[in-house]
Design an enzyme around this catalytic site. Structure first.
Site, short mmCIF file in Angstrom:
data_model
loop_
_atom_site.label_atom_id
_atom_site.label_comp_id
_atom_site.label_asym_id
_atom_site.label_seq_id
_atom_site.Cartn_x
_atom_site.Cartn_y
_atom_site.Cartn_z
N LYS A 36 3.13 12.82 -16.60
CA LYS A 36 2.38 14.09 -16.51
C LYS A 36 0.93 13.90 -15.83
O LYS A 36 0.54 12.56 -15.83
CB LYS A 36 2.20 14.57 -17.97
N GLU A 51 -7.99 14.33 -32.27
CA GLU A 51 -8.23 13.04 -31.46
C GLU A 51 -9.65 12.66 -31.68
O GLU A 51 -10.73 13.43 -31.75
CB GLU A 51 -8.11 13.03 -29.79
N LYS A 78 -10.78 16.85 -28.80
CA LYS A 78 -11.26 15.47 -28.40
C LYS A 78 -12.62 15.37 -29.20
O LYS A 78 -13.01 16.43 -29.89
CB LYS A 78 -11.62 15.41 -27.12
N HIS A 117 2.15 18.37 -24.76
CA HIS A 117 2.60 17.67 -26.29
C HIS A 117 2.70 18.84 -27.23
O HIS A 117 3.67 18.81 -28.05
CB HIS A 117 1.61 16.72 -26.50
N ASP A 151 1.04 -1.13 0.01
CA ASP A 151 -0.09 0.07 0.04
C ASP A 151 1.00 1.17 -0.05
O ASP A 151 1.77 1.48 0.87
CB ASP A 151 -0.97 -0.09 1.25
C1 BG6 Z 1 -2.47 12.18 -23.07
C2 BG6 Z 1 -3.76 12.94 -22.69
O1 BG6 Z 1 -1.35 12.89 -22.45
O2 BG6 Z 1 -2.04 11.99 -24.50
C3 BG6 Z 1 -4.86 12.17 -23.51
O3 BG6 Z 1 -4.05 12.98 -21.43
C4 BG6 Z 1 -4.59 12.02 -24.97
O4 BG6 Z 1 -5.96 12.97 -23.05
C5 BG6 Z 1 -3.34 11.37 -25.10
O5 BG6 Z 1 -5.68 11.45 -25.52
C6 BG6 Z 1 -3.04 11.64 -26.67
O6 BG6 Z 1 -1.90 10.49 -26.92
P1 BG6 Z 1 -1.42 9.93 -28.20
O7 BG6 Z 1 -0.20 9.39 -28.11
O8 BG6 Z 1 -2.72 8.99 -28.61
O9 BG6 Z 1 -1.62 11.21 -29.45
#
Ligand code: BG6
Length: 489
Positions: free
Chosen positions: A143, A211, A336, A235, A89
């Site tokens: 992160k 996305e 998204k 990113h 834990d």
């Molecule tokens: C993550 C985010 O860091 O990156 C997510 O928290 C996101 O919300 C993801 O969907 C996207 O990563 P990738 O590699 O699929 O583009």
């Protein structure tokens, strides 16, 4: 650095990230023959199971995820021998004696915290109290590091009490992507590209991370965060740095980080007066993605605030206030539940200074399109003479293509986490984010969030499955430009 004698301990080893990314990555590194024989692995989680139970779970999971071609019993057996499962834990400091008993004094250890960030501080503290840390111990943090500048400082300060900066590996998994590292090759190994990489030749840059996924069961967490903090702060700004930084003296971590930090500090802060013209926020409403109906953001399960104004889409026009990039806008866009999953960088070149061809304008200027995912590749749009007797010298757009995505076997494109874990074993921080970078990114984002608040800026609705709110088109069209892929791409 001694990669031969390092043990890796994964906290949260039964969690989503470990199951989806870290453990499969370890399998692939093993399969590639890159995991030194002396590396030991431990998975730490609360569930009261034995190592055998963990290995049954892992084997099943890997077999489900991997294709028959990818599965190798020999690789699996080799990997399985390295693992110990430690039931602990994390919130109970007494339990750290279990880990202490597993460690051996002559070996280096790396701790991968695949846990909620709220535990980073207490885990570090307990590791220290249990004598599990020495000057060589490494820590890997996922992160988010905080949710703004001041909270990120608290996290960084806490971890810094127990680990020195050179032993802290802050993950931005985009830096682990092959195509992101390829930006370094594209820019610095090609004179042709490098010599045309500034405001004399480049009109503007677009960075799009689109996305199709929604917030994947994380409603409550995501609602406190939004797309700026979830994607742009890390990113997209890291991608921007890789495009914009000066050539580093070498590819040593300190040299690369020094160049990235200069870019982050040169980003023009967007204040309340500029915010309406420089940014757009959106939130998805119900719609369709690849023929399937999807819910709107506030209809998702777990929603606790029907009136939420958290953004699931953001577009920003950024400027880098330095010699190379003066006057070149960087349009960033991410959301998204958009029409497609795609990450791409578009370098749009300026037109020729004088138009000799009557139709040059009609086919647009050169663009370099760097597709990071999917269908990884690079495409250069060129003007070429139409092969026809009919016209004398008319032009058409032709593409020079460099595809990376159809490779198989030995040349398969490694997942980002394979590269990042390898670098942790090697002790090389070149693909990890420094404290200074994190703080500079937060400063810029905090400023933008404050400007949104001051202006009570609107969050525009967009249908799931679209390309985002129409205001985002206006953001770029107002400057006489358009997003790549829309209208003419
Ligand atoms: C993550 C985010 O860091 O990156 C997510 O928290 C996101 O919300 C993801 O969907 C996207 O990563 P990738 O590699 O699929 O583009």
């Amino acid at each position: 650095m001694n990669e031969q004698n390092i043990d890796l301990v994964i906290f949260g080893g039964l969690g989503d990230l470990a199951g989806r990314k870290l453990l499969p990555a370890l399998y692939q590194i093993e399969r590639a023959g890159l995991l030194s024989d002396r590396i030991r692995l431990a998975v730490v989680a609360r569930e009261p199971i034995e190592t055998k139970g963990f290995l049954d779970y892992l084997e099943k999971r890997l077999r489900e995820d991997l294709s028959d071609d990818d599965w190798s019993t020999v690789t699996w057996q080799k990997l399985a021998r390295r693992f110990s499962y430690l039931s602990m834990d994390f919130s109970n400091k007494k339990h750290f004696s279990v880990l202490q008993g597993w460690l051996t004094p002559d070996r280096m250890v790396g701790y991968y915290l695949a846990t909620p960030p709220s535990l980073f501080g207490s885990i570090s503290q307990h590791l220290n109290a249990a004598g599990c840390i020495d000057g060589s111990s490494r820590i890997v943090l996922e992160k988010p590091i905080g949710h703004d500048l001041s909270s990120s400082k608290v996290v960084n300060d806490t971890v810094a009490r127990y680990f020195s900066e050179r032993n802290i590996y802050r993950i931005d998994h985009y830096l682990g992507k092959e195509t992101v590292q390829n930006l370094l090759a594209l820019r610095f190994a090609n004179r042709l590209i490098n010599s045309q990489w500034d405001n004399t030749c480049i009109d503007h840059v677009q960075i799009t991370v689109s996305e199709t996924v929604g917030i994947e069961g994380r409603w409550e967490y995501y609602d406190q965060v939004g797309q700026l903090r979830d994607m742009v702060q890390n990113h997209l700004l890291q991608l921007l740095c890789m495009v914009a930084m000066e050539p580093p003296n070498s590819f040593e971590a300190d040299e690369i980080r020094a160049e990235k930090i200069k870019i982050l500090r040169a980003l023009t802060l967007i204040d309340a007066d500029a915010v309406e013209h420089s940014s757009v926020r959106g939130q998805y409403a119900a719609g369709w993605i690849t023929g399937n109906p999807v819910m709107g953001y506030t209809e998702e399960s777990g929603c606790t605030d029907l009136g939420s104004s958290t953004e699931t889409f953001v577009a920003v026009k950024a400027h880098i206030d330095n010699w190379r990039w003066s006057g070149v806008p960087f349009y960033l866009r991410t959301g998204k539940r958009l029409a497609e999953k795609s990450t791409q960088i578009v370098i749009a070149y300026k037109n020729q200074p004088h138009a000799i061809f009557p139709d040059r304008q009609a086919i647009g200027s050169n663009r370099l399109v760097i597709r990071l995912q999917p269908n990884e590749g690079i495409q250069l749009e060129m003007a070429s003479k139409k092969q026809t007797l009919k016209d004398r010298l008319s032009l058409e757009k032709r593409l020079l293509n460099l595809d990376f995505f159809d490779t198989k076997g030995e040349d398969r494109i490694p997942d980002a986490y394979e590269r990042l874990l390898l670098e942790v074993f090697k002790g090389d921080q070149w693909l990890f984010v420094s404290r200074e970078e994190i703080e500079a990114s937060w400063s810029w984002c905090d400023h933008l969030i404050t400007a949104w608040q001051e202006k009570a800026s609107k969050v525009h609705r967009y249908s799931a499955g679209s390309t985002g709110p129409s205001k985002a088109e206006l953001l770029i069209e107002r400057d006489g430009r358009s997003w790549f892929g829309e209208s003419e791409g």
